[in-house]
Design an enzyme around this catalytic site. Structure first.
Site, PDB file in Angstrom:
ATOM      1  N   GLU A 119       0.840  -1.196   0.000  1.00  0.00           N
ATOM      2  CA  GLU A 119       0.000   0.000   0.000  1.00  0.00           C
ATOM      3  C   GLU A 119       0.879   1.252   0.000  1.00  0.00           C
ATOM      4  O   GLU A 119       2.008   1.226   0.470  1.00  0.00           O
ATOM      5  CB  GLU A 119      -0.958  -0.022   1.188  1.00  0.00           C
ATOM      6  CG  GLU A 119      -1.872  -1.253   1.148  1.00  0.00           C
ATOM      7  CD  GLU A 119      -2.890  -1.312   2.282  1.00  0.00           C
ATOM      8  OE1 GLU A 119      -3.279  -0.252   2.800  1.00  0.00           O
ATOM      9  OE2 GLU A 119      -3.295  -2.436   2.635  1.00  0.00           O
ATOM     10  N   GLU A 185     -13.110   1.144   4.660  1.00  0.00           N
ATOM     11  CA  GLU A 185     -12.356   2.227   5.306  1.00  0.00           C
ATOM     12  C   GLU A 185     -12.652   3.605   4.740  1.00  0.00           C
ATOM     13  O   GLU A 185     -11.798   4.485   4.778  1.00  0.00           O
ATOM     14  CB  GLU A 185     -10.846   1.945   5.293  1.00  0.00           C
ATOM     15  CG  GLU A 185     -10.419   0.810   6.220  1.00  0.00           C
ATOM     16  CD  GLU A 185     -10.491   1.168   7.703  1.00  0.00           C
ATOM     17  OE1 GLU A 185      -9.580   1.819   8.227  1.00  0.00           O
ATOM     18  OE2 GLU A 185     -11.505   0.782   8.342  1.00  0.00           O
TER      19      GLU A 185
END
Length: 330
Positions: A119, A185
């Site tokens: 990420e 999220e």
């Protein structure tokens, strides 16, 4: 006579830390195809940082659930380190060494493959990341193993932002066996109160994803938790409490408050005032929100779903899954 409609069989992945309770893991296993153990690390020169995940692998095997090793560039504080990723991605020899070590680990532990979860990859390393995954798939598929990759919830190819620019949906669709979309999220620890995975936002990601990747290569991410925010929310100061769905429901009952349902987000929420007089808002998942998300698998023709994460068991959510689909075992 009307023929009985055949049930769809889907792939179901669940992410787990080795600290998962044995009873929780056993409860989940009947509804999983894969369990992804989080997470292995690596060094800049391609050495693997082991994860003591044998407890998960041993429990999964008798249930016909295959284990995937999750690979992340996490630092010692547990944060994603794009400089570590950069060092690896700009060193072909280190990548070859890493793939060798991944193969050795999978063979030694009796696992089924690897899930890449890099990420905040720098935009300049985007194509190198795709190439790493492609090389890994070439090597692992030849040995009978699987390669998956978790991608940020993008809605366009040129979406700005550090979370998005290093992930190439089309390239990764060609490089990996399966893509796991991290469609959750939106509501998060440091952000303002909102649904964790609003259905309208999830749809935007899927609309883009299926334009770049064949739908039968996609697993849609589903959150298995909620957040409790103390009000008023103050940007940079507020920190939401992450709670299980069962705890969210129990908390509403404890304070005797009504649970509302946001039709656009297709997510439940409620307000309460605690013993100290502080106001709170809670967003979480229930049977209705799980059903709405799971229906997207059939609507878009997806391969299945991926739960982040399975550290808590949510019986009502599993019941919805069983009512709607059969779970593949490979």
């Amino acid at each position: 006579m009307v023929e009985k409609q055949q049930r769809e069989t889907i792939l179901v992945n669940g992410y787990a830390y080795p600290s998962i309770g044995p009873e929780t893991l056993q409860a989940w296993l009947p509804d999983l195809t894969f369990v992804s153990t989080f997470s292995y690390g690596f060094t800049a020169d391609g050495q693997l940082i082991d994860l003591m995940d044998e407890n998960i692998i041993r429990a999964a095997q008798p249930a016909g659930v295959q284990s995937l090793m999750v690979l992340t560039p996490l630092d010692s504080q547990g944060a994603f380190n794009n400089q570590l990723a950069k060092a690896l991605l700009e060193n072909p020899q280190a990548q070859d060494q890493l793939i060798d070590n991944i193969l050795d680990n999978i063979r030694t532990k009796g696992m089924f493959g690897v899930d890449f979860d890099f990420e905040y990859v720098l935009a300049e390393n985007r194509d190198q990341y795709t190439e790493l995954v492609r090389k890994a798939r070439q090597r692992l598929n030849a040995a009978g193993y699987l390669v998956t990759v978790a991608l940020a919830p993008k809605t366009s190819a040129d979406q700005p932002g550090l979370l998005y620019q290093g992930h190439d949906y089309r390239g990764m669709g060609q490089a990996a066996n399966f893509i796991l979309t991290m469609t959750y999220e939106w509501g998060y620890t440091y952000g303002p109160p909102m649904a964790v995975a609003p259905l309208n936002q999830v749809r935007r990601v899927l609309d883009y994803a299926v334009s770049e990747v064949p739908p039968d290569q996609l697993l849609m991410g589903i959150p298995n938790y909620g957040y409790d925010w103390t009000l008023p929310f103050v940007q940079g100061e507020s920190r939401a409490e992450k709670i299980s769905n069962d705890e969210a429901i129990a908390r509403a009952e404890r304070y005797g408050v009504e649970i509302f349902f946001d039709e656009q987000a297709q997510s439940p929420y409620y307000y309460y005032t605690d013993e100290n007089g502080a106001d709170h808002v809670v967003w979480f998942e229930d049977e209705r929100s799980m059903q709405a998300k799971l229906a997207l698998v059939s609507e878009y023709g997806l391969a299945g779903v991926s739960y982040w994460n399975i550290m808590d068991y949510f019986a009502a959510g599993s019941e919805v899954l069983r009512e709607m689909y059969d779970v593949a075992k490979v």
